[in-house]
Write an enzyme that holds these catalytic residues in place. Structure first.
Site, PDB file in Angstrom:
ATOM      1  N   LYS A  92       0.998  -1.390  -0.030  1.00  0.00           N
ATOM      2  CA  LYS A  92       0.169   0.083   0.015  1.00  0.00           C
ATOM      3  C   LYS A  92       0.995   1.264   0.084  1.00  0.00           C
ATOM      4  O   LYS A  92       1.990   1.043   0.526  1.00  0.00           O
ATOM      5  CB  LYS A  92      -1.004   0.103   1.326  1.00  0.00           C
ATOM      6  CG  LYS A  92      -2.180   0.755   1.047  1.00  0.00           C
ATOM      7  CD  LYS A  92      -3.264  -0.025   0.880  1.00  0.00           C
ATOM      8  CE  LYS A  92      -4.301   0.844   0.720  1.00  0.00           C
ATOM      9  NZ  LYS A  92      -5.842   0.120   0.533  1.00  0.00           N
ATOM     10  N   GLY A 192     -22.774   4.338   5.552  1.00  0.00           N
ATOM     11  CA  GLY A 192     -21.956   4.800   4.598  1.00  0.00           C
ATOM     12  C   GLY A 192     -22.550   4.195   3.124  1.00  0.00           C
ATOM     13  O   GLY A 192     -22.457   3.126   2.754  1.00  0.00           O
ATOM     14  N   VAL A 193     -23.231   5.214   2.301  1.00  0.00           N
ATOM     15  CA  VAL A 193     -23.697   4.823   0.981  1.00  0.00           C
ATOM     16  C   VAL A 193     -22.838   5.555  -0.103  1.00  0.00           C
ATOM     17  O   VAL A 193     -23.335   6.088  -0.924  1.00  0.00           O
ATOM     18  CB  VAL A 193     -25.148   4.934   0.821  1.00  0.00           C
ATOM     19  CG1 VAL A 193     -25.886   4.061   1.800  1.00  0.00           C
ATOM     20  CG2 VAL A 193     -25.408   6.528   1.246  1.00  0.00           C
ATOM     21  N   GLY A 194     -21.498   5.220  -0.057  1.00  0.00           N
ATOM     22  CA  GLY A 194     -20.581   5.977  -1.063  1.00  0.00           C
ATOM     23  C   GLY A 194     -20.692   4.770  -2.328  1.00  0.00           C
ATOM     24  O   GLY A 194     -21.740   3.969  -2.343  1.00  0.00           O
ATOM     25  N   VAL A 196     -19.138   1.705  -2.605  1.00  0.00           N
ATOM     26  CA  VAL A 196     -19.930   0.261  -2.327  1.00  0.00           C
ATOM     27  C   VAL A 196     -21.295   0.269  -1.818  1.00  0.00           C
ATOM     28  O   VAL A 196     -21.979  -0.654  -2.335  1.00  0.00           O
ATOM     29  CB  VAL A 196     -18.736  -0.352  -1.395  1.00  0.00           C
ATOM     30  CG1 VAL A 196     -18.964  -1.803  -1.086  1.00  0.00           C
ATOM     31  CG2 VAL A 196     -17.077  -0.211  -2.002  1.00  0.00           C
TER      32      VAL A 196
HETATM   33  P1  NAD Z   1     -16.690   5.968  -0.581  1.00  0.00           P
HETATM   34  O1  NAD Z   1     -15.613   7.269  -0.264  1.00  0.00           O
HETATM   35  O2  NAD Z   1     -17.177   6.284  -1.904  1.00  0.00           O
HETATM   36  O3  NAD Z   1     -17.652   6.095   0.464  1.00  0.00           O
HETATM   37  C1  NAD Z   1     -17.796   6.150   1.819  1.00  0.00           C
HETATM   38  C2  NAD Z   1     -19.114   6.835   2.473  1.00  0.00           C
HETATM   39  O4  NAD Z   1     -18.997   7.082   3.742  1.00  0.00           O
HETATM   40  C3  NAD Z   1     -19.494   8.201   1.684  1.00  0.00           C
HETATM   41  O5  NAD Z   1     -20.433   8.322   1.311  1.00  0.00           O
HETATM   42  C4  NAD Z   1     -18.947   9.316   2.988  1.00  0.00           C
HETATM   43  O6  NAD Z   1     -19.482  10.505   3.001  1.00  0.00           O
HETATM   44  C5  NAD Z   1     -19.612   8.307   4.055  1.00  0.00           C
HETATM   45  N1  NAD Z   1     -19.121   8.467   5.240  1.00  0.00           N
HETATM   46  C6  NAD Z   1     -17.900   8.819   5.971  1.00  0.00           C
HETATM   47  N2  NAD Z   1     -17.993   9.127   7.319  1.00  0.00           N
HETATM   48  C7  NAD Z   1     -18.828   8.626   7.622  1.00  0.00           C
HETATM   49  C8  NAD Z   1     -19.683   8.468   9.014  1.00  0.00           C
HETATM   50  N3  NAD Z   1     -19.125   8.773   9.933  1.00  0.00           N
HETATM   51  N4  NAD Z   1     -20.913   8.084   8.975  1.00  0.00           N
HETATM   52  C9  NAD Z   1     -21.482   7.793   7.936  1.00  0.00           C
HETATM   53  N5  NAD Z   1     -21.216   7.828   6.708  1.00  0.00           N
HETATM   54  C10 NAD Z   1     -19.837   8.298   6.601  1.00  0.00           C
HETATM   55  O7  NAD Z   1     -15.802   4.639  -0.281  1.00  0.00           O
HETATM   56  P2  NAD Z   1     -16.122   3.397  -0.927  1.00  0.00           P
HETATM   57  O8  NAD Z   1     -15.296   3.184  -2.163  1.00  0.00           O
HETATM   58  O9  NAD Z   1     -17.607   3.111  -1.042  1.00  0.00           O
HETATM   59  O10 NAD Z   1     -15.371   2.396   0.278  1.00  0.00           O
HETATM   60  C11 NAD Z   1     -16.255   2.141   1.586  1.00  0.00           C
HETATM   61  C12 NAD Z   1     -15.354   1.612   2.545  1.00  0.00           C
HETATM   62  O11 NAD Z   1     -14.804   0.300   1.895  1.00  0.00           O
HETATM   63  C13 NAD Z   1     -13.799   2.236   2.810  1.00  0.00           C
HETATM   64  O12 NAD Z   1     -13.626   2.035   4.203  1.00  0.00           O
HETATM   65  C14 NAD Z   1     -13.086   1.624   1.793  1.00  0.00           C
HETATM   66  O13 NAD Z   1     -11.754   1.813   2.186  1.00  0.00           O
HETATM   67  C15 NAD Z   1     -13.390   0.129   1.782  1.00  0.00           C
HETATM   68  N6  NAD Z   1     -13.319  -0.534   0.525  1.00  0.00           N
HETATM   69  C16 NAD Z   1     -13.583  -0.013  -0.614  1.00  0.00           C
HETATM   70  C17 NAD Z   1     -13.303  -1.014  -1.786  1.00  0.00           C
HETATM   71  C18 NAD Z   1     -13.963  -0.362  -3.081  1.00  0.00           C
HETATM   72  O14 NAD Z   1     -13.634  -1.088  -4.192  1.00  0.00           O
HETATM   73  N7  NAD Z   1     -14.304   0.838  -3.352  1.00  0.00           N
HETATM   74  C19 NAD Z   1     -12.577  -2.056  -1.624  1.00  0.00           C
HETATM   75  C20 NAD Z   1     -12.458  -2.681  -0.255  1.00  0.00           C
HETATM   76  C21 NAD Z   1     -12.440  -1.708   0.733  1.00  0.00           C
END
Ligand code: NAD
Length: 367
Positions: A92, A192-194, A196
């Site tokens: 990383k 968290g509805v980002g 993923v």
């Molecule tokens: P993202 O940034 O698109 O989504 C994260 C969401 O969480 C955002 O909408 C943000 O506003 C919200 N958030 C932040 N702090 C918060 C809180 N305190 N309470 C509620 N919501 C909050 O990220 P992602 O790509 O959807 O990834 C989500 C998690 O999964 C991360 O921890 C990331 O490291 C992990 N992850 C992602 C992937 C991937 O393929 N994208 C792969 C493995 C792990």
């Protein structure tokens, strides 16, 4: 290597102690005056293959914090690749600084040159505060990068595949706890509805689960609620809901001394990395509370499976989804081992990952 560890690092710990304690092979400090780049690349273990893991840009409060982050994250990648049956090691990178202020083409390309100088021992990808465009800049300087846009021959956004793997992990957990993997009428709290979380909610709703969602970002929240019918709750309320499953998909360390006693869910399964604030302590605390925990590094491995296939030039979305489905069976294997040995699921998962690394290390002894 040994199983779960206390990996908190007091400020007095020397860098070699930290590296040695977590079993890393290499830590590379990259400094460039001209572009202002300050980056650290952590290579944890390359027994199974080159170390693949994303680059995170973060405005760390201290250099110590950046070192700790890259060490923890790269170690997690070793286990993620190993348990997923991939021929990849764990690595990383972190770039220190405020992405809104310092990120530009020159800085990203300079970073790409540092990645290139490692000759393929480390392969990068997107992580927090990185966009596909940034990977395009990195790609101008090195071949050792994944997550390139589909239009440029890459695999594109890995998030839908990650979400599918998390969904498989939730189903396997339901099978273990309720005897059936159907999520119909099961209630799930998604934090968290980002990228993923939003795809995960779609899978859950489609299967008839009752879904509660929260997010800091009100716009995203409203959009996902409108598109899926999920019910919006406040950020703090998420820990107290009377639900079957808690799915952390935002931040790490949300499973801790304060939240575990509040949770009514019988299952924790989500996408966030490093969900247990303290791997050893909280893994066992969940066992005491009778909560089944699907190890994060296993069930969020879909994204790595996706970029891994891109790197090896064998990318095909359908095949990747099929491989990601395997997360279900691996979860069941881990639950069985944890039950048989009366150990936390996190420990069982690390044990299986380490066994594979050890066994494959022997294969490579002779050529
Ligand atoms: P993202 O940034 O698109 O989504 C994260 C969401 O969480 C955002 O909408 C943000 O506003 C919200 N958030 C932040 N702090 C918060 C809180 N305190 N309470 C509620 N919501 C909050 O990220 P992602 O790509 O959807 O990834 C989500 C998690 O999964 C991360 O921890 C990331 O490291 C992990 N992850 C992602 C992937 C991937 O393929 N994208 C792969 C493995 C792990």
């Amino acid at each position: 290597m040994s199983a779960v560890k206390e990996i908190e690092t007091p400020a007095s710990t020397s860098i070699f102690e930290m590296v040695g304690n977590m079993g890393h092979e290499q830590l590379v400090f990259c400094n460039d005056e001209a572009t202002g780049l300050k980056a650290i690349i952590g290579i944890h273990n390359t027994v199974l293959g080159p170390a693949l893991g994303g680059t995170r840009m973060w405005n760390y409060a201290s250099e110590q914090e950046a070192v700790t982050d890259v060490l923890r994250l790269s170690r997690g990648m070793t286990y993620k690749a190993a348990i997923s049956g991939l021929n990849l090691g764990g690595g990383k990178a972190v770039i220190i600084g405020d992405a809104t202020k310092i990120k530009n083409e020159a800085l990203m390309r300079r970073f790409g040159r540092f990645v290139d100088s490692l000759g393929g021992r480390y392969i990068t990808a997107e992580d927090v505060n990185m966009k596909t465009k940034d990977m395009e800049y990195v790609h101008m300087e090195t071949e050792h990068v994944t997550g390139i846009p589909e239009a440029m021959g890459g695999s594109g956004d890995p998030s839908p595949v990650t979400a599918y793997g998390v969904y498989m992990g939730i189903k396997a957990s339901a099978k273990k706890v309720y005897g059936s993997d159907s999520l119909k009428n099961k209630s799930v709290a998604v934090q968290g509805v980002g990228q993923v979380g939003m795809y995960l909610v779609e899978h859950l709703v489609k299967e008839g689960a009752k879904v509660f969602i929260t997010d800091i970002n009100q716009e995203k929240l409203k959009l996902v609620a409108k598109n899926t019918g999920a019910q919006v709750v406040s950020m703090d309320e998420i820990y107290d809901l009377d639900v079957d499953i808690y799915s952390p998909c935002a931040l790490g360390a949300t499973v801790n001394d304060e939240t575990i006693p509040r949770l009514k869910a019988k299952i924790i399964a989500g996408a966030a990395n490093n969900q247990l604030q303290n791997e050893a302590k909280h893994g066992y605390m969940l066992l005491d509370y009778g909560i089944t925990y699907a190890p994060d590094f296993l069930i969020n491995a879909g994204g790595l499976i996706n970029v891994g296939a891109e790197y090896y030039g064998t990318y095909n979305r359908e095949a990747t989804l099929k491989q990601t489905e395997g997360i279900y069976d691996t979860c069941m294997r881990i639950f069985s081992l944890a039950e048989a040995e009366k150990i936390a699921t996190q420990e069982a998962a690390i044990k299986i990952a380490e066994q594979r690394i050890e066994a494959m290390g022997k294969v490579k002894l002779s050529y």
